[in-house]
Write a protein that holds these residues in place. Structure first.
Motif, short mmCIF file in Angstrom:
data_model
loop_
_atom_site.label_atom_id
_atom_site.label_comp_id
_atom_site.label_asym_id
_atom_site.label_seq_id
_atom_site.Cartn_x
_atom_site.Cartn_y
_atom_site.Cartn_z
N UNK A 192 0.86 -1.18 0.00
CA UNK A 192 0.00 0.00 0.00
C UNK A 192 0.90 1.23 0.00
N UNK A 193 0.30 2.38 -0.29
CA UNK A 193 1.08 3.62 -0.26
C UNK A 193 1.65 3.84 1.14
N UNK A 194 2.77 4.51 1.19
CA UNK A 194 3.53 4.71 2.43
C UNK A 194 2.68 5.29 3.56
N UNK A 195 2.80 4.67 4.73
CA UNK A 195 2.21 5.20 5.97
C UNK A 195 3.37 5.54 6.90
N UNK A 196 3.48 6.82 7.26
CA UNK A 196 4.59 7.27 8.10
C UNK A 196 4.19 7.20 9.57
N UNK A 197 4.92 6.42 10.34
CA UNK A 197 4.59 6.24 11.75
C UNK A 197 5.57 6.94 12.69
N UNK A 198 6.81 7.11 12.27
CA UNK A 198 7.82 7.71 13.14
C UNK A 198 8.71 8.67 12.35
N UNK A 199 9.39 9.52 13.07
CA UNK A 199 10.34 10.43 12.42
C UNK A 199 11.50 9.65 11.83
N UNK A 200 11.92 8.58 12.51
CA UNK A 200 13.02 7.76 12.00
C UNK A 200 12.64 7.14 10.65
N UNK A 201 11.40 6.70 10.53
CA UNK A 201 10.94 6.12 9.27
C UNK A 201 10.94 7.17 8.17
N UNK A 202 10.45 8.38 8.48
CA UNK A 202 10.44 9.44 7.47
C UNK A 202 11.85 9.82 7.04
N UNK A 203 12.78 9.90 7.99
CA UNK A 203 14.16 10.27 7.65
C UNK A 203 14.81 9.20 6.79
N UNK A 204 14.49 7.92 7.07
CA UNK A 204 15.04 6.85 6.24
C UNK A 204 14.52 6.98 4.82
N UNK A 205 13.20 7.19 4.68
CA UNK A 205 12.60 7.27 3.35
C UNK A 205 13.11 8.49 2.59
N UNK A 206 13.08 9.63 3.22
CA UNK A 206 13.49 10.85 2.51
C UNK A 206 14.97 10.80 2.10
N UNK A 207 15.75 10.01 2.82
CA UNK A 207 17.16 9.84 2.43
C UNK A 207 17.32 9.09 1.13
N UNK A 208 16.25 8.43 0.66
CA UNK A 208 16.28 7.68 -0.59
C UNK A 208 15.64 8.44 -1.75
N UNK A 209 15.08 9.62 -1.49
CA UNK A 209 14.29 10.33 -2.50
C UNK A 209 15.11 11.43 -3.18
N UNK A 210 14.60 11.84 -4.35
CA UNK A 210 15.20 12.96 -5.07
C UNK A 210 14.42 14.23 -4.74
N UNK A 211 15.11 15.26 -4.32
CA UNK A 211 14.44 16.47 -3.83
C UNK A 211 13.71 17.25 -4.91
#
Length: 236
Positions: free
Chosen positions: A141-160
């Motif tokens: 399913x589409x991403x569900x963000x539960x923690x700041x650590x999870x968001x930081x991990x994901x955003x570290x893989x994305x193109x700004x």
């Protein structure tokens, strides 16, 4: 003459004794007693014991059947999980897992592992509904963000320079946001950009970094964007 009389008397006396003796009828044969003579109390106790034994055996077989059925169902579920991903190679890591008989955690090849989940970053632009269907087709399913650590991990893989749909939407336009997996919505834990969400007509959320800082922003659901899919790890 004298000797003849004597003989006759003697003979008579013998006959008298013989005829005077009363003959008793033969005794009736004694009834033989058998050690296996029927005993109503014993038969009832034996029947009750057999009934209890059969009942215990039936209960034992029933319990054994339930255990077997549970094990069989679990095996089928595991085989089904593996079968669903036969079209995809798996990347697995050996972990010290607390789950019984599980040693490896796996993600489909091309997915990113983090904590208990796997993440797929799509590079194709689709609207929000198409993006969710694309994730569903991959058992995710589409991403569900539960923690700041999870968001930081994901955003570290994305193109700004790009924006990415996540599993957060406001279907009715009433500012009642909800996650696709029914996780309770908590505004303080969703990392909106300052001033967002800003428009009731923009009912879907994306992760973007307009000021080089990642956060959530509301946009129209039919505006094509990239997306992020999420699924639980596969354990073998």
């Amino acid at each position: 003459m004298t000797s003849e009389i004597t003989y006759a008397e003697v003979r008579f006396q013998n006959e008298s004794k013989s005829s005077g003796t009363k003959s008793e009828p033969p005794a009736a044969p004694k009834e033989k007693t058998s050690p296996y003579k029927s005993n109503p109390g014993f038969s009832k106790a034996l029947f009750l014991s057999l009934l209890i034994l059969l009942l215990l055996l039936a209960i034992s077989f029933f319990i054994a059947f339930i255990i077997f059925f549970q094990k069989y169902s679990q095996l089928l579920k595991e085989k089904k999980t593996v079968k669903e991903f036969t079209h995809t190679s798996l990347d697995c890591m050996k972990e010290n897992l607390t789950m019984e008989d599980k040693d490896w955690s796996c993600c489909p090849k091309g997915w990113e592992p983090f904590s208990l989940n796997c993440y797929f970053i799509s590079t194709k632009n689709k609207n929000w509904n198409e993006s969710e269907k694309n994730c569903s087709g991959m058992q995710a399913h589409l991403l569900v963000i539960n923690t700041k650590a999870e968001q930081e991990f994901i955003t570290g893989k994305l193109e700004k320079r790009n924006a990415y749909f996540v599993g957060l939407s406001d279907p009715e336009g009433t500012r009642h946001w909800q996650w696709v997996d029914q996780t309770p919505y908590n505004r303080s834990a969703t990392f909106w950009h300052q001033g967002e969400p800003s428009d009731p007509d923009e009912r879907c959320a994306v992760l973007n970094a307009p000021q080089q800082r990642w956060g959530l922003n509301d946009i129209p659901c039919d505006l094509p964007q990239r997306s992020i899919c999420e699924m639980m790890k596969i354990y073998l």
